[in-house]
Enzyme design. Structure first.
Site, PDB file in Angstrom:
ATOM      1  N   CYS A 183       0.811  -1.214   0.000  1.00 40.13           N
ATOM      2  CA  CYS A 183       0.000   0.000   0.000  1.00 40.13           C
ATOM      3  C   CYS A 183       0.853   1.277   0.000  1.00 40.13           C
ATOM      4  O   CYS A 183       1.126   1.869   1.043  1.00 40.13           O
ATOM      5  CB  CYS A 183      -0.968   0.047   1.171  1.00 40.13           C
ATOM      6  N   CYS A 361      -6.595   2.446  -3.232  1.00 35.46           N
ATOM      7  CA  CYS A 361      -5.895   2.993  -2.086  1.00 35.46           C
ATOM      8  C   CYS A 361      -6.736   4.135  -1.530  1.00 35.46           C
ATOM      9  O   CYS A 361      -6.722   5.230  -2.092  1.00 35.46           O
ATOM     10  CB  CYS A 361      -4.519   3.495  -2.554  1.00 35.46           C
TER      11      CYS A 361
END
Ligand code: UQ1
Length: 432
Positions: A183, A361
């Site tokens: 991430c 995200c």
């Protein structure tokens, strides 16, 4: 015996030797420091393993044959010893220091010194493997001091919140390493939350906030990068690009960064709070494994997720070499495709369903704001909702904070959530 120099590809200079440096840390973990430095190139015509008497001698000879730039020596020690003198040192006739010279001083001029350790040899492929050289000096032991945290480990995530609350005055530094990470938005999400927290608690004017990233951009998708740069400007945050954390001196609250455009050039920053995103990579079991690529990621087809060599092996998630951002949202989308792929392969049919690289995200930019980034393999936005998702939104914050945990525990983990593609089609009336 002193270290023995092994000269590879000596008489027949081609094809030379490749250097591989797979020893990266497992996602989300911290390791101990090693001082090994990166090599300038990953291929040399002559690679000498070991900088003892044999290795240094042969590197000097090979330099004359093939030119300095084509020769490198792998040697971890700082000091080269003239060991024959140790007879006399042991007998008290000479001092040890007279047998020692810095390794750099005995390295033939122009020959590259790769200050690392060889961990494996693969002469069939003309490769050698070098020791991990991406660990940060001073960590993980630095986490025993206050003022430093990392959201990337179960052992350190609560230290972030403590450091955030204890902040008094000074630099708050948020780092992004020189490796792929899980991430890629998370290293800056915590920075926006910290900024908001200090604003809320009246400490904002006491904080000088810095994002020190190894990358050359703030985010890989232009649409969201532009939105983030606006926020960074508006909130008076400094961004330093090509800036890689190499050492933490936790006792002095100092962080050392290397300028990636000028290898070896470092800068020391004092900090009042430091959030570290550790270097990451595949788990040890995958390094050099038959199912892995040269780095150690499971080598799968990017559309079907079937292994490129072993048709009964498949990959999903962080351990694969799928060229997309490693997130739970990506896992969700991959799980739907992989289910189809495996179902067909089990019936001796060819896989048909294709993964487009979907990942998401939710960029948390405050305690009630999120930019919902969603994109594909080409770093093109692939948004679920028919609104501009590059805007900070309260609704998206609630989706991230309240709805996603429910979706994760009750749907994804139970095998009923294959990503938002069906919702996206519905929302866009079948046009996307
Ligand atoms: C998603 O599917 C997912 O996996 C469960 C996440 O991880 C927790 C996410 O953060 C997001 C955003 C998605 C995508 C889902 C929607 C409804 C956009």
């Amino acid at each position: 015996m002193s270290a023995i120099g092994v000269v590879s590809s000596c008489s027949c200079l081609r094809p030379g030797v490749w250097l591989l440096k797979p020893g990266m840390q497992q996602m989300g973990s911290f390791g101990l420091h090693t001082a090994a430095k990166c090599a300038a190139k990953d291929y040399y015509e002559v690679l000498v393993l070991g900088g003892g008497a044999g290795g240094i001698t042969m590197s000097a000879r090979m330099k004359r044959k093939v030119g300095a730039g084509n020769v490198a020596v792998v040697e971890p020690s700082e000091t080269h010893y003239y060991q024959p003198l140790w007879t006399l040192v042991g007998g008290g006739a000479k001092r040890l220091a007279t047998s020692a010279r810095p390794t750099g001083s005995v390295m033939p001029k122009g020959v590259e010194w790769i200050k690392s350790r060889v961990t494996a040899l693969d002469p069939d492929k003309n490769c050698i493997w070098l020791e991990n050289d991406i660990k940060i000096k001073g960590l993980p032991e630095g986490f025993d001091h206050p003022k430093i945290g990392s959201n990337y480990s179960v052992h350190t995530v609560e230290k972030t919140w403590k450091a955030l609350q204890d902040f008094k005055e000074g630099n708050a530094i948020f780092t992004f390493p020189n490796t792929p990470v899980k991430c890629a938005g998370a290293p800056q999400k915590i920075m926006y939350l910290s900024e908001a927290y200090w604003r809320k608690t009246g400490k904002r004017s006491k904080a000088s906030i810095m994002f020190n990233t190894s990358l050359g951009v703030i985010f890989g998708v232009k649409k969201y990068a532009d939105a983030l740069l606006e926020i960074i400007k508006e909130r008076n945050i400094a961004v330093n690009y090509k800036c890689n954390l190499v050492e933490v001196r936790a006792d002095k609250q100092e962080a050392v960064f290397e300028n990636l455009d000028k290898p070896g050039v470092t800068e020391v920053h004092q900090y009042e709070m430091l959030h570290v995103t550790p270097p990451m990579g595949p788990p040890d079991v995958l390094i050099n494994s038959p199912v892995s690529d040269q780095i150690g990621w499971v080598d799968v087809d990017k559309e079907t997720l079937q292994h490129k060599k072993y048709p009964n092996v498949f990959g999903i998630g962080d351990c694969t070499n799928l060229p997309t951002s490693k997130t739970a949202a990506a896992v969700a989308a991959q799980s739907g495709v992989l289910d189809k792929t495996i179902s067909l392969v089990m019936k001796n049919q060819l896989p048909t369903k294709k993964y487009d690289g979907y990942t998401s995200c939710p960029l948390v930019t405050g305690y009630n704001k999120v930019i919902l980034a969603e994109f594909d393999y080409d770093a093109q936005p692939l948004e679920t909702f028919p609104i501009d998702q590059s805007k900070e939104r309260v609704t998206m914050y609630h989706m991230k904070a309240d709805m996603m945990p429910f979706l994760y525990w009750n749907m994804l983990l139970k095998g009923y959530w294959g990503g938002p593609a069906p919702v996206r089609k519905l929302m866009h009336l079948g046009l996307k």
